[in-house]
Motif scaffolding. Sequence first.
Motif, PDB file in Angstrom:
ATOM      1  N   ASP A  51       0.847  -1.199   0.000  1.00 41.86           N
ATOM      2  CA  ASP A  51       0.000   0.000   0.000  1.00 41.86           C
ATOM      3  C   ASP A  51       0.878   1.244   0.000  1.00 41.86           C
ATOM      4  O   ASP A  51       1.030   1.926   1.012  1.00 41.86           O
ATOM      5  CB  ASP A  51      -0.919  -0.036   1.219  1.00 41.86           C
ATOM      6  N   ALA A  52       1.466   1.525  -1.121  1.00 38.29           N
ATOM      7  CA  ALA A  52       2.378   2.661  -1.231  1.00 38.29           C
ATOM      8  C   ALA A  52       1.663   3.980  -0.977  1.00 38.29           C
ATOM      9  O   ALA A  52       2.206   4.877  -0.318  1.00 38.29           O
ATOM     10  CB  ALA A  52       3.019   2.672  -2.619  1.00 38.29           C
ATOM     11  N   GLU A  53       0.432   4.092  -1.491  1.00 39.18           N
ATOM     12  CA  GLU A  53      -0.304   5.337  -1.304  1.00 39.18           C
ATOM     13  C   GLU A  53      -0.625   5.566   0.178  1.00 39.18           C
ATOM     14  O   GLU A  53      -0.535   6.677   0.687  1.00 39.18           O
ATOM     15  CB  GLU A  53      -1.598   5.305  -2.128  1.00 39.18           C
ATOM     16  N   GLY A  54      -1.009   4.502   0.916  1.00 40.29           N
ATOM     17  CA  GLY A  54      -1.306   4.619   2.342  1.00 40.29           C
ATOM     18  C   GLY A  54      -0.079   5.013   3.134  1.00 40.29           C
ATOM     19  O   GLY A  54      -0.149   5.855   4.052  1.00 40.29           O
ATOM     20  N   GLN A  55       1.073   4.403   2.793  1.00 38.10           N
ATOM     21  CA  GLN A  55       2.309   4.759   3.482  1.00 38.10           C
ATOM     22  C   GLN A  55       2.668   6.224   3.272  1.00 38.10           C
ATOM     23  O   GLN A  55       3.043   6.940   4.212  1.00 38.10           O
ATOM     24  CB  GLN A  55       3.454   3.881   2.960  1.00 38.10           C
ATOM     25  N   LEU A  56       2.521   6.658   2.011  1.00 47.85           N
ATOM     26  CA  LEU A  56       2.849   8.038   1.686  1.00 47.85           C
ATOM     27  C   LEU A  56       1.906   9.014   2.390  1.00 47.85           C
ATOM     28  O   LEU A  56       2.351  10.024   2.959  1.00 47.85           O
ATOM     29  CB  LEU A  56       2.763   8.236   0.173  1.00 47.85           C
ATOM     30  N   ALA A  57       0.616   8.689   2.404  1.00 49.59           N
ATOM     31  CA  ALA A  57      -0.378   9.584   3.019  1.00 49.59           C
ATOM     32  C   ALA A  57      -0.159   9.703   4.524  1.00 49.59           C
ATOM     33  O   ALA A  57      -0.184  10.805   5.092  1.00 49.59           O
ATOM     34  CB  ALA A  57      -1.791   9.067   2.728  1.00 49.59           C
ATOM     35  N   ASP A 100       3.039  11.634   5.207  1.00 51.69           N
ATOM     36  CA  ASP A 100       2.848  13.076   5.006  1.00 51.69           C
ATOM     37  C   ASP A 100       2.064  13.691   6.173  1.00 51.69           C
ATOM     38  O   ASP A 100       2.332  14.828   6.589  1.00 51.69           O
ATOM     39  CB  ASP A 100       2.096  13.309   3.691  1.00 51.69           C
TER      40      ASP A 100
END
Length: 406
Positions: free
Chosen positions: A34-40, A43
Amino acid sequence: MKTIFRHLNIALLLAAVVSLGAVGGFAQDDPCGDAEGQLALGDKFRAEFPKKDVAGRKAAIATGKQFLEKYGSCESAADMATYLKTNLPTMEKNYSAMVEAEAKQALYNRFDAAVKSKNWDDVYASGREILAKEPDQLDLMITLGSIGYDELFAGRTNFKYNDETIRYAKQAIAAIEAGKTSKTFGLFDWSFKDKQTALAELNLTIGYLTQVAVKNKKEALPYLYKVTQSTTPAAKNPVPYELVGKFYFDELNLLVEKIKAAEATQNPNDTVEVAQKKVDDIKALVAMANGTAERAMDAFSRAFTNADPKALEYKKLMKTNVEAAYRLRFGKVDGVDSWIASVVNKPFPNPTSPITPVSDPEPVNTATTSSVATVAPVVPVATVSKPVTTTAKPVSTKTVAKKKTR
């Protein structure tokens, strides 16, 4: 046959669709993918981290913990996870300190506001909470150990805070004598310039309240005596001397009653031996009354001498007390002024020490009669427990200092 193959192809297509769906579902359940979850979430932590207030710290810590819980074991999040694992414990420790400091400041603000509004109930309630957290807060002890004196002495006759004032004054004295020090020795109007002044005023507070409010003159004596032995302006305050004088008057009146009772037992029909024993007992009582009267004269003389020259009514009352004791001692008032003047050249007797009996030269023919005339009780004509009875009140030596800020 064609129909059969057609249905077979449809079945294979459905199987492929189901298979692809399963793979997609597996990918969604794997947090490391879950790259998007990690990034969100990363951030979000970075946005919250610069906020240094309690709420900001709390939010950043919660986000950091959430990140570690979901992605802490992922290789793709290793850098962020390592940072959080290293720094979150320190962040939590600092956050706890911030919460504690904020709560402490709120308590101090409550205390300060209560003092300014003279809400003594809340002053003591918040003060107790502060001392429960900071038991060595000397300035607070001194403040709480002073309020009751002012409430009573200043004519407000408010006895409500006597016990707590005495308790905290004793705590403050113990702390100072154990080596605790301060720059201000108290807070707000209850601030003293140095250790010696603070000790003298706290002892005056305890002695005054113990005698006037608690009605225990004897227990007040050691505190009052310490005031008189200090090198501060409190030693020139007439109040401790007046209070000690009142104690002696009580003792003197008891002796007068004993003398009267002993004289009443004398009988012309007594044998020589019995008569002599009664006379000897009376003379012993008279000697003790003489010594006690001289102690009372000494104390009230110092109250008279130390009183404000403008407090004419008070000085008059103190001199009247000296004259009452002098008359009982010598049977006259001639010589009172000289006696008062001589007191300043003598050390003040410790009122907790035994009184030395004073015997006058033997009168003639005392074999069957008392050597003293009938005497009346002596009563101090001024009472510090009711300052409103005098038009000129003795002035407290308490320092009204500029309000202090922590």
